[in-house]
Design a protein around this motif. Sequence first.
Motif, PDB file in Angstrom:
ATOM      1  N   LEU A 113       0.825  -1.205   0.000  1.00  0.00           N
ATOM      2  CA  LEU A 113       0.000   0.000   0.000  1.00  0.00           C
ATOM      3  C   LEU A 113       0.861   1.258   0.000  1.00  0.00           C
ATOM      4  N   LEU A 114       1.892   1.268   0.824  1.00  0.00           N
ATOM      5  CA  LEU A 114       2.782   2.425   0.898  1.00  0.00           C
ATOM      6  C   LEU A 114       3.495   2.660  -0.429  1.00  0.00           C
ATOM      7  N   GLU A 115       3.895   1.574  -1.084  1.00  0.00           N
ATOM      8  CA  GLU A 115       4.550   1.711  -2.385  1.00  0.00           C
ATOM      9  C   GLU A 115       3.596   2.297  -3.419  1.00  0.00           C
ATOM     10  N   LYS A 116       2.329   1.880  -3.382  1.00  0.00           N
ATOM     11  CA  LYS A 116       1.340   2.423  -4.314  1.00  0.00           C
ATOM     12  C   LYS A 116       1.077   3.899  -4.052  1.00  0.00           C
ATOM     13  N   LEU A 117       1.288   4.332  -2.809  1.00  0.00           N
ATOM     14  CA  LEU A 117       1.073   5.729  -2.454  1.00  0.00           C
ATOM     15  C   LEU A 117       2.318   6.584  -2.690  1.00  0.00           C
ATOM     16  N   GLY A 118       3.374   5.950  -3.245  1.00  0.00           N
ATOM     17  CA  GLY A 118       4.554   6.721  -3.611  1.00  0.00           C
ATOM     18  C   GLY A 118       5.767   6.528  -2.741  1.00  0.00           C
ATOM     19  N   LYS A 121      10.173   1.888  -3.127  1.00  0.00           N
ATOM     20  CA  LYS A 121       9.876   0.493  -3.438  1.00  0.00           C
ATOM     21  C   LYS A 121      10.956  -0.418  -2.884  1.00  0.00           C
ATOM     22  N   THR A 231      -5.330  -4.897  -6.460  1.00  0.00           N
ATOM     23  CA  THR A 231      -5.781  -4.029  -5.365  1.00  0.00           C
ATOM     24  C   THR A 231      -6.487  -4.835  -4.281  1.00  0.00           C
ATOM     25  N   THR A 234      -4.010  -6.841  -2.162  1.00  0.00           N
ATOM     26  CA  THR A 234      -3.384  -6.060  -1.093  1.00  0.00           C
ATOM     27  C   THR A 234      -4.360  -5.863   0.064  1.00  0.00           C
ATOM     28  N   THR A 297       2.217  -0.893   9.005  1.00  0.00           N
ATOM     29  CA  THR A 297       3.052   0.289   8.789  1.00  0.00           C
ATOM     30  C   THR A 297       4.129   0.397   9.861  1.00  0.00           C
TER      31      THR A 297
END
Length: 313
Positions: A113-118, A121, A231, A234, A297
Amino acid sequence: MPTGLVALLDDVSVIARAAAASLDDVSAAAAKAGTKAAGVVIDDAAVTPSYVTEFTPDRELPVIARIAKGSLFNKLVILLPAALLLSAFLPWAITPLLMAGGLFLCFEGAEKLLEKLGAEKHGQTLEDQPADAASFENERVSGAVRTDLILSAEIMAIALAEVADQGIIQQALILALVGVVITIAVYGTVGFIVKMDDIGLHLVKRTSATAKAIGGFLLRAMPVLLAVLATVGTAAMLWVGGGIILHGLEVLGISGPAHLAHEAQDWVEHATGALGGVLGWLTYAVLSALVGVALGTIVAFVVHAIGKARGKH
């Protein structure tokens, strides 16, 4: 009970009891198990395609086959004897171990999720043009098999609880039966999903107008479906992982968080009438996912902080 596996609890209970009552008729028990596997197929079929969608078509089925073999190894070689030994000698350890696995799912889901939010990676994709394709594939398969290990542990634990009054040999046979049938159902479904675009390509080459129309629809729909599954996969990691933690805390006597989630679910079910069942389930899933995001997280931050301190990415 973990939300992603709520339906599975009843399903596996029926499978296990059916197998226990009819060990002489293995084929009949396997047929009943196959029809009752829908609960876990949803979660695993959502999670697994994300591990194979970046491969070329000729590697998709081989990768799925490798993951399926790893899943069978997880269930039959690692989890089955471990479950029997823990049940016999350390039954109190089952819940903490499942919670540790749930925390790992939270970590994996939160990191994605964090990677998808920028965020930064971690790990390679084919977009990075890895120098060693075989190593990249091995890394992806290993990641999928690790995730499967947690979901499989839940399945085996639920089945074991339902046949705890059986003899050790009967328990082993029942757990093996449940594991094999569900693995075939899950990865057969996943294989069908990821090859639907190839089926569509084959159909558009047919002379039939109907076949061409169906094939064209599949080709247009598959990119969207795979994106949605990535999606949902995840999200499934987060709601299953968070649900495992909530249920584990409840078993260990810390019932407040799970009680609040169940109260919210019950309120939504009673307030929404005919849609109560679906919306109530969704409410618990969302709350479990939020728990998963928070815990995952924290774990991701700690893991990567330690990695950077040791000079590793």
